[in-house]
Design a protein around this motif. Structure first.
Motif, PDB file in Angstrom:
ATOM      1  N   ILE A 245       0.831  -1.203   0.000  1.00 19.88           N
ATOM      2  CA  ILE A 245       0.000   0.000   0.000  1.00 19.88           C
ATOM      3  C   ILE A 245       0.866   1.254   0.000  1.00 19.88           C
ATOM      4  O   ILE A 245       0.709   2.142  -0.845  1.00 19.88           O
ATOM      5  CB  ILE A 245      -0.944   0.009   1.216  1.00 19.88           C
ATOM      6  CG1 ILE A 245      -1.898  -1.189   1.153  1.00 19.88           C
ATOM      7  CG2 ILE A 245      -1.756   1.317   1.253  1.00 19.88           C
ATOM      8  CD1 ILE A 245      -2.757  -1.343   2.400  1.00 19.88           C
ATOM      9  N   ASN A 265      -8.134   8.114   3.953  1.00 21.75           N
ATOM     10  CA  ASN A 265      -7.944   7.767   5.355  1.00 21.75           C
ATOM     11  C   ASN A 265      -8.755   8.669   6.276  1.00 21.75           C
ATOM     12  O   ASN A 265      -9.336   8.209   7.263  1.00 21.75           O
ATOM     13  CB  ASN A 265      -6.453   7.862   5.709  1.00 21.75           C
ATOM     14  CG  ASN A 265      -6.174   7.467   7.138  1.00 21.75           C
ATOM     15  OD1 ASN A 265      -6.250   6.300   7.507  1.00 21.75           O
ATOM     16  ND2 ASN A 265      -5.852   8.441   7.966  1.00 21.75           N
ATOM     17  N   PRO A 412     -13.137  -6.012  10.325  1.00 23.51           N
ATOM     18  CA  PRO A 412     -12.476  -5.860   9.023  1.00 23.51           C
ATOM     19  C   PRO A 412     -12.367  -4.397   8.590  1.00 23.51           C
ATOM     20  O   PRO A 412     -11.378  -4.008   7.962  1.00 23.51           O
ATOM     21  CB  PRO A 412     -13.361  -6.658   8.063  1.00 23.51           C
ATOM     22  CG  PRO A 412     -14.660  -6.833   8.756  1.00 23.51           C
ATOM     23  CD  PRO A 412     -14.334  -6.872  10.209  1.00 23.51           C
ATOM     24  N   PHE A 413     -13.375  -3.592   8.921  1.00 22.08           N
ATOM     25  CA  PHE A 413     -13.293  -2.157   8.610  1.00 22.08           C
ATOM     26  C   PHE A 413     -12.137  -1.525   9.374  1.00 22.08           C
ATOM     27  O   PHE A 413     -11.387  -0.705   8.823  1.00 22.08           O
ATOM     28  CB  PHE A 413     -14.614  -1.477   8.970  1.00 22.08           C
ATOM     29  CG  PHE A 413     -14.674  -0.022   8.586  1.00 22.08           C
ATOM     30  CD1 PHE A 413     -14.903   0.350   7.273  1.00 22.08           C
ATOM     31  CD2 PHE A 413     -14.491   0.978   9.537  1.00 22.08           C
ATOM     32  CE1 PHE A 413     -14.958   1.696   6.912  1.00 22.08           C
ATOM     33  CE2 PHE A 413     -14.532   2.318   9.187  1.00 22.08           C
ATOM     34  CZ  PHE A 413     -14.773   2.676   7.865  1.00 22.08           C
ATOM     35  N   VAL A 416      -8.817  -2.330   7.669  1.00 24.55           N
ATOM     36  CA  VAL A 416      -8.580  -1.497   6.477  1.00 24.55           C
ATOM     37  C   VAL A 416      -8.136  -0.102   6.883  1.00 24.55           C
ATOM     38  O   VAL A 416      -7.173   0.457   6.330  1.00 24.55           O
ATOM     39  CB  VAL A 416      -9.859  -1.435   5.608  1.00 24.55           C
ATOM     40  CG1 VAL A 416      -9.678  -0.418   4.480  1.00 24.55           C
ATOM     41  CG2 VAL A 416     -10.177  -2.800   5.038  1.00 24.55           C
ATOM     42  N   LEU A 419      -4.490  -0.150   8.208  1.00 23.93           N
ATOM     43  CA  LEU A 419      -3.497  -0.336   7.144  1.00 23.93           C
ATOM     44  C   LEU A 419      -3.288   0.957   6.364  1.00 23.93           C
ATOM     45  O   LEU A 419      -2.149   1.365   6.093  1.00 23.93           O
ATOM     46  CB  LEU A 419      -3.943  -1.460   6.200  1.00 23.93           C
ATOM     47  CG  LEU A 419      -3.843  -2.893   6.746  1.00 23.93           C
ATOM     48  CD1 LEU A 419      -4.517  -3.868   5.787  1.00 23.93           C
ATOM     49  CD2 LEU A 419      -2.377  -3.292   6.960  1.00 23.93           C
ATOM     50  N   ILE A 420      -4.386   1.617   6.018  1.00 26.33           N
ATOM     51  CA  ILE A 420      -4.273   2.873   5.264  1.00 26.33           C
ATOM     52  C   ILE A 420      -3.694   3.973   6.142  1.00 26.33           C
ATOM     53  O   ILE A 420      -2.859   4.774   5.698  1.00 26.33           O
ATOM     54  CB  ILE A 420      -5.643   3.275   4.700  1.00 26.33           C
ATOM     55  CG1 ILE A 420      -6.113   2.242   3.671  1.00 26.33           C
ATOM     56  CG2 ILE A 420      -5.584   4.662   4.066  1.00 26.33           C
ATOM     57  CD1 ILE A 420      -7.478   2.526   3.089  1.00 26.33           C
TER      58      ILE A 420
END
Length: 537
Positions: A245, A265, A412-413, A416, A419-420
């Motif tokens: 990423i 983000n 899971p949200f 994400v 990570l971002i």
């Protein structure tokens, strides 16, 4: 290759680039491989830096804050970082998104949950564990550590670098040149090269500490979601995914990658924070937040200069002093990055948003995540402190997320977003190190793509090395130890800013905007007041 394409990218400075790479390998390699042998020595150095020099770190942070308040609201606050016709390159939302996400990363999410629990169990100012006094400081101290003093350490560099490039029109996006106001022509020789190389080493150490904390946290949540153990394989896989990423973002450049990722983000963080605030005990969290702001304001000066030399509890050294040293390790990087995106803004605009808007943003994370975690610990009887001390911060965050409604979608949200969030910090870091590695880099140029990817790769390798050998404590030492000389650089930058402003503007003060337009020499320039009245100097 046509001429326009050749000029798109700046040329590297081979000495700075290769010396930076070699020193990073020579310094951090042995620290990771020989961590057991170096541990006793490392503990002594860390104690010397944080305990013996506690006064230095606290005075530096507080001094920067006082200097910046004076600079923003004094006669030079309306000086534009650019010419009279220069407008900001980025919208305010894009600018603030890059400013905020580039400076904190996913570490803010981790510490906004973990710090309040630490302070509840081991409170400051000699309070009893889990007492009312401990609860009052639970998120107040967290906001303090991520507040105006911390961001103030970043700001002198941002003003100095932006002034050199956009006001003095010098194509030098690296630390040494901004020290010219004090060091003079020394920055053109080996002294300047040493400053630039050392800043690169300090940046790598500071980011290594962050990755050593954040990657295990993210991998723990991923492992829980997948129903597997949080093994080394999962941690390495998390690092590789994160690398893809931020590598793509750095490759795409400032406008095509970093800007877009920061905006995405920001919106994702708004969504996550809003959900937790509404799903949690909203009114209690808001009340707790307002009370904590009051505690912070009431104790701000005490917290700023707290060393505890009598009882020697170690709280200010283990927390505040370490935080300031950690932020200093990032100070030059972030100053350069903010300078790169702040053309056309006034000194006051940059200072107010870097010091105060970011503090508000960080405080909201403590309002939501810190308030929710504190509520679970104090009123719901959830032993987050036991989870934190026995199985680590990652497991504690998983336990917190599991209490939320719709946790199967929230987790899971959350992955994400994390990570971002972390990628927006690392890509801007790699981009900045690549800028420092260049010789001359004009405003319209970018560092070569291969250098951006190289530093992304090296940072990823260091992250994998840290989690593979468990060398976080040693890398924490490196980020603190390498920060000591950066203290001197920050002081020089403040002196350089003051000297340049006095040289260019003297006692001139405009009610709106001040700019200076250089002609063929520094001695011949026009000061433009309010974009209308020109005064020849």
């Amino acid at each position: 290759m046509d001429k326009s394409k050749i000029s798109q990218y700046a040329k590297i400075n081979p000495l700075v680039f290769y010396a930076g790479v070699i020193l990073c390998i020579l310094i951090y390699g042995p620290m990771l491989v020989l961590r057991e042998q170096l541990r006793p020595l490392g503990a002594q150095i860390l104690k010397a830096v944080t305990y013996s020099l506690d006064w230095l770190w606290l005075l530096l942070a507080f001094g920067c804050f006082v200097f910046l308040v004076w600079l923003a609201f004094g006669r030079y606050g309306n000086v534009k970082l650019g010419g009279a016709d220069d407008e900001p390159e980025f919208s305010r939302f894009s600018w603030l998104s890059m400013l905020f996400t580039g400076g904190v990363g996913a570490g803010l999410v981790y510490w906004s949950m973990a710090e309040p629990i630490f302070y509840l169990k081991w409170p400051p100012f000699w309070g009893e564990a889990f007492s009312a006094q401990a609860a009052q400081f639970a998120i107040a101290y967290g906001i303090f550590h991520w507040g105006v003093l911390a961001w103030g350490l970043f700001t002198p560099g941002a003003i100095a670098f932006a002034y050199i490039v956009y006001v003095r029109k010098k194509p030098y996006f690296y630390p040494s040149y901004a020290c010219r106001g004090v060091l003079g022509d020394l920055v053109d020789g080996w002294v300047g090269k040493v400053i630039n190389v050392f800043v690169i080493v300090a940046l790598v150490g500071g980011l290594g500490t962050t990755m050593g904390v954040v990657i295990p946290m993210i991998s723990a949540v991923i492992a829980h979601f997948l129903g597997v153990e949080n093994t080394l394989t999962v941690k390495i896989g998390t690092t590789i995914l994160l690398s893809i990423i931020f590598g793509y973002s750095a490759w795409s450049g400032l406008r095509g990658g970093i800007k877009k990722l920061s905006e995405i983000n920001s919106w994702l963080c708004f969504g996550l924070l809003g959900f937790v605030l509404v799903a949690g005990p909203t009114l209690w969290m808001l009340s707790f937040y307002v009370d904590s702001i009051g505690v912070l304001l009431q104790n701000f000066f005490r917290m700023s200069l707290y060393t505890d030399p009598i009882t020697k509890s170690g709280f200010p050294q283990d927390w505040t002093v370490f935080y300031w040293a950690w932020w200093v390790a990032w100070a030059i990087y972030f100053g350069l990055f903010i300078a790169r995106i702040s053309k056309g803004r006034t000194i006051k605009d940059v200072i107010v948003n870097m010091a105060f808007t970011t503090t508000l943003g960080c405080s909201i994370f403590f309002l939501v995540f810190g308030g929710y975690a504190t509520h679970l610990q104090l009123t719901q009887g959830m032993g987050l402190d036991e989870i934190l001390t026995s199985t680590g911060g990652g497991a504690m965050i998983v336990a917190i997320l599991e209490t939320l409604p719709l946790s199967g979608l929230v987790i899971p949200f959350f992955i994400v977003v994390m990570l971002i969030f972390q990628a927006t910090t690392i890509d801007s870091n790699a981009y900045t190190i690549a800028m420092i590695s260049c010789d001359e880099i004009k405003y319209t140029q970018e560092p070569p793509r291969w250098t951006r990817l190289f530093w992304c790769f090296l940072l990823a390798v260091i992250g994998i090395a840290i989690i593979s050998v468990g060398g976080l404590q040693i890398v924490q030492l490196s980020s603190v130890a390498t920060s000591v000389p950066v203290v001197i650089i920050i002081i020089i930058l403040m002196m350089s800013v003051l000297k340049m402003l006095k040289e260019d503007f003297g006692d001139v003060a405009g009610p709106k905007i001040l700019t200076v337009e250089y002609t063929d020499s520094v001695e011949e320039k026009n000061i433009v007041i309010d974009d209308k009245t020109a005064k020849n100097v």
